[in-house]
Design an enzyme around this catalytic site. Structure first.
Site, PDB file in Angstrom:
ATOM      1  N   ARG A   1      35.409  33.418  51.536  1.00 28.47           N
ATOM      2  CA  ARG A   1      35.605  33.861  50.161  1.00 28.47           C
ATOM      3  C   ARG A   1      37.077  34.077  49.868  1.00 28.47           C
ATOM      4  NH1 ARG A   1      32.275  36.613  46.823  1.00 28.47           N
ATOM      5  NH2 ARG A   1      34.014  36.061  45.515  1.00 28.47           N
TER       6      ARG A   1
ATOM      7  N   ARG B   1      42.372  18.533  44.355  1.00 25.74           N
ATOM      8  CA  ARG B   1      42.643  17.095  44.402  1.00 25.74           C
ATOM      9  C   ARG B   1      44.100  16.821  44.760  1.00 25.74           C
ATOM     10  NH1 ARG B   1      38.257  16.855  45.847  1.00 25.74           N
ATOM     11  NH2 ARG B   1      36.520  17.099  44.421  1.00 25.74           N
TER      12      ARG B   1
ATOM     13  N   CYS C   1      32.840  23.782  39.672  1.00 22.71           N
ATOM     14  CA  CYS C   1      33.322  24.953  38.931  1.00 22.71           C
ATOM     15  C   CYS C   1      32.190  25.524  38.088  1.00 22.71           C
ATOM     16  CB  CYS C   1      34.470  24.571  38.009  1.00 22.71           C
ATOM     17  SG  CYS C   1      35.969  24.087  38.860  1.00 22.71           S
TER      18      CYS C   1
ATOM     19  N   GLU D   1      31.767  32.835  35.757  1.00 20.57           N
ATOM     20  CA  GLU D   1      31.231  34.094  36.276  1.00 20.57           C
ATOM     21  C   GLU D   1      30.345  34.770  35.225  1.00 20.57           C
ATOM     22  OE1 GLU D   1      31.415  36.209  39.057  1.00 20.57           O
ATOM     23  OE2 GLU D   1      32.257  34.514  40.143  1.00 20.57           O
TER      24      GLU D   1
ATOM     25  N   ARG E   1      37.544  32.887  41.444  1.00 20.05           N
ATOM     26  CA  ARG E   1      36.897  33.192  42.720  1.00 20.05           C
ATOM     27  C   ARG E   1      36.525  31.881  43.396  1.00 20.05           C
ATOM     28  NH1 ARG E   1      35.130  37.163  39.105  1.00 20.05           N
ATOM     29  NH2 ARG E   1      35.125  39.304  39.908  1.00 20.05           N
TER      30      ARG E   1
ATOM     31  N   TYR F   1      42.081  37.712  49.319  1.00 23.16           N
ATOM     32  CA  TYR F   1      42.119  38.271  47.961  1.00 23.16           C
ATOM     33  C   TYR F   1      43.575  38.519  47.610  1.00 23.16           C
ATOM     34  CZ  TYR F   1      37.133  38.615  48.346  1.00 23.16           C
ATOM     35  OH  TYR F   1      35.813  38.282  48.494  1.00 23.16           O
TER      36      TYR F   1
ATOM     37  N   ARG G   1      38.045  43.459  46.644  1.00 23.25           N
ATOM     38  CA  ARG G   1      37.708  43.745  48.051  1.00 23.25           C
ATOM     39  C   ARG G   1      38.963  44.213  48.787  1.00 23.25           C
ATOM     40  NH1 ARG G   1      32.941  41.994  50.574  1.00 23.25           N
ATOM     41  NH2 ARG G   1      33.743  43.430  52.154  1.00 23.25           N
TER      42      ARG G   1
END
Length: 126
Positions: free
Chosen positions: A6, A62, A74, A77, A89, A107, A115
């Site tokens: 992540r 790319r 893609c 959220e 994210r 992050y 986080r």
């Protein structure tokens, strides 16, 4: 073993070049801290908050050598009230021999708030 890696970051404005540059920065850091090759990436899911619509952040991938055939998608959220704005994210599904606790989730920028226990700042300081 397949593991998820992540990461998240933020931009200051809804402009194509900034979105692409910041996404590229995030993915570069994920690669640097987890040492994998494009052939080991099964898929990449990138989400953005609904205030980011200038481009698909997947375009940044790319720019990476040998990433032509890595499947990237893609999405937007869920617009939760009070959530972090202008946020990108990412979830990479990677084939690796690393244990779950050896994966470095990254992050950056304002996304460290999501986080703080896993932020790149804390990882780099350790």
């Amino acid at each position: 073993m397949i593991r998820g890696i992540r990461g998240a970051t933020t931009v200051t404005s809804n402009e194509e070049e900034e979105i692409l540059e910041v996404t590229e920065e995030l993915v570069n850091e994920i690669i640097a801290q987890n040492s994998f090759l494009p052939d080991e990436v099964a898929q990449v899911l990138i989400t953005v908050t609904e205030d980011l619509s200038a481009t698909f952040p997947a375009k940044a991938l790319r720019r990476f050598e040998d990433w032509t055939y890595v499947p990237v998608m893609c999405a937007t959220e869920i617009p939760v009230p009070g959530s972090l704005e202008k946020c990108i994210r990412i979830l990479l599904t990677v084939n690796t021999t690393a244990a779950q606790n050896e994966i470095n989730h990254i992050y950056m920028r304002e996304a460290i708030k999501l986080r703080p226990d896993l932020s790149s700042t804390k990882r780099l300081a350790q």
